[in-house]
Write a protein that holds these residues in place. Structure first.
Motif, PDB file in Angstrom:
ATOM      1  N   CYS A 128       0.756  -1.122  -0.051  1.00  0.00           N
ATOM      2  CA  CYS A 128      -0.082   0.120  -0.079  1.00  0.00           C
ATOM      3  C   CYS A 128       0.798   1.147   0.068  1.00  0.00           C
ATOM      4  O   CYS A 128       0.588   2.126  -0.635  1.00  0.00           O
ATOM      5  N   THR A 131       2.353   1.841  -3.362  1.00  0.00           N
ATOM      6  CA  THR A 131       1.292   2.385  -4.316  1.00  0.00           C
ATOM      7  C   THR A 131       1.325   3.764  -4.004  1.00  0.00           C
ATOM      8  O   THR A 131       0.991   4.219  -5.141  1.00  0.00           O
ATOM      9  N   SER A 132       1.384   4.136  -2.610  1.00  0.00           N
ATOM     10  CA  SER A 132       1.311   5.655  -2.366  1.00  0.00           C
ATOM     11  C   SER A 132       2.242   6.375  -2.984  1.00  0.00           C
ATOM     12  O   SER A 132       2.042   7.502  -3.653  1.00  0.00           O
ATOM     13  N   TYR A 135       2.190   6.522  -6.787  1.00  0.00           N
ATOM     14  CA  TYR A 135       1.069   7.391  -7.267  1.00  0.00           C
ATOM     15  C   TYR A 135       1.426   8.850  -7.590  1.00  0.00           C
ATOM     16  O   TYR A 135       0.789   9.327  -8.715  1.00  0.00           O
ATOM     17  N   ILE A 142       1.429   7.111 -11.216  1.00  0.00           N
ATOM     18  CA  ILE A 142       0.278   6.447 -11.291  1.00  0.00           C
ATOM     19  C   ILE A 142      -0.932   7.579 -11.468  1.00  0.00           C
ATOM     20  O   ILE A 142      -1.817   7.108 -12.391  1.00  0.00           O
ATOM     21  N   ALA A 151      -5.895   2.393  -8.582  1.00  0.00           N
ATOM     22  CA  ALA A 151      -4.627   1.854  -7.558  1.00  0.00           C
ATOM     23  C   ALA A 151      -5.003   2.448  -6.074  1.00  0.00           C
ATOM     24  O   ALA A 151      -4.885   2.054  -5.123  1.00  0.00           O
ATOM     25  N   SER A 152      -5.586   3.874  -6.135  1.00  0.00           N
ATOM     26  CA  SER A 152      -5.819   4.500  -5.106  1.00  0.00           C
ATOM     27  C   SER A 152      -7.109   3.735  -4.414  1.00  0.00           C
ATOM     28  O   SER A 152      -7.333   3.637  -3.224  1.00  0.00           O
ATOM     29  N   ALA A 155      -5.559   0.537  -2.702  1.00  0.00           N
ATOM     30  CA  ALA A 155      -4.614   0.544  -1.700  1.00  0.00           C
ATOM     31  C   ALA A 155      -5.518   1.341  -0.513  1.00  0.00           C
ATOM     32  O   ALA A 155      -5.091   0.763   0.661  1.00  0.00           O
TER      33      ALA A 155
END
Length: 301
Positions: A128, A131-132, A135, A142, A151-152, A155
């Motif tokens: 997570c 991903t953040s 992003y 992203i 994605a958001s 996550a």
């Protein structure tokens, strides 16, 4: 940087993406599953998860501010950023320092939670956080692609609901999908609202967000569809008897949701469109909180 500037920097409207899934996850765990540990302990774990995900969301917002400045996007953006660097003149290194602080905090707290609940929190949490970071940062963030909403949503919606429910149940169950799916959709809707508001500025800077790929009108139609699907999802499971009918209190969230669509169909000014972000946040918060209240009411009635 003073308190009001820091408050603007963390973009409080987006924080609903962090705490709302925790609330509904805890309510599901407390009402839909047998108690396996003292309630106070489950609440302590929930509080820890809440602090962890809020700080992670703050970190994402701060890094987004920093990288938007580095890319030049903030220079022409009338709404959506805090303006900490371009308008308030705060040194970018200060913003970067706060980014590190808010990133390290959930890491430390996440390790403590993993030690108390399950070490599987470590790989899930790291995914997570990664991903953040990706992003907003990296060579191809992203947030500038058509996959930002997905994605958001995964996550911040899907993962947070699952993590919270596991802290209450110590198991994985398919019922976790009932709150996780609409949470994923509505967190994605927050990001989509943000991208619809910034449509022109993002397009001018070469971003290829989902709404730019679809086009403005189809983006609005998709956003409306996401709000409706989230509501129909509740009706479906209530009709099946899997969740109580009191959960349908969450359907009241459609009122601010439709206000969002009206704003996008009426205005073009980015500053006026910023109101859409407010109503999307309200809708997402109401959906989760009213669902949680409905679940708790069912245990009382």
């Amino acid at each position: 940087m003073n308190l009001s500037q820091f408050f603007a920097l963390i973009r409080p409207r987006t924080l609903t993406a962090a705490f709302s899934p925790v609330i509904v996850g805890a309510a599901m765990g407390a009402t839909q599953f047998e108690t396996i540990q003292p309630i106070w302990l489950s609440l302590v774990y929930t509080l820890g998860i809440l602090i962890c995900v809020l700080s992670a969301q703050m970190a994402a917002n701060i890094w987004n501010e920093y990288f938007d400045f580095k890319s030049g996007l903030d220079l022409t953006q009338a709404a959506g950023n805090s303006g900490s660097i371009v308008r308030d003149g705060i040194d970018p290194s200060v913003i970067k320092r706060w980014g590190y602080i808010t990133t390290i905090l959930p890491l430390i707290l996440g390790i403590a939670l993993a030690n108390a609940v399950t070490w599987w929190y470590i790989p899930v949490g790291m995914l997570c956080i990664l991903t953040s970071i990706l992003y907003s940062g990296g060579p191809n963030p992203i947030s500038r692609t058509p996959f930002g909403e997905l994605a958001s949503g995964l996550a911040m919606g899907f993962a947070i609901v699952g993590i919270t429910l596991y802290a209450w149940t110590y198991t994985l169950h398919w019922i976790f999908l009932i709150p996780a799916v609409p949470s994923t959709i509505l967190i994605g809707a927050i990001m989509m609202t943000n991208n619809l508001r910034d449509f022109t500025n993002d397009a001018n800077h070469g971003r290829r967000t989902l709404v730019i790929t679809l086009g403005h009108e189809r983006g609005i139609q998709l956003l409306r569809g996401l709000f409706l699907i989230s509501s129909l999802w509740l009706v479906l499971w209530a009709a099946c008897g899997t969740i109580p009918w009191t959960s349908l209190l969450a359907l009241l969230s459609l009122v601010p949701a439709m206000k969002v669509i009206t704003i996008f169909n009426t205005y073009a000014d980015p500053v006026r469109l910023n109101e859409a972000m407010k109503f999307t946040s309200i809708s997402c918060t109401l959906y989760h909180f009213l669902w949680a209240i409905g679940l708790l009411l069912n245990t009382i009635i």
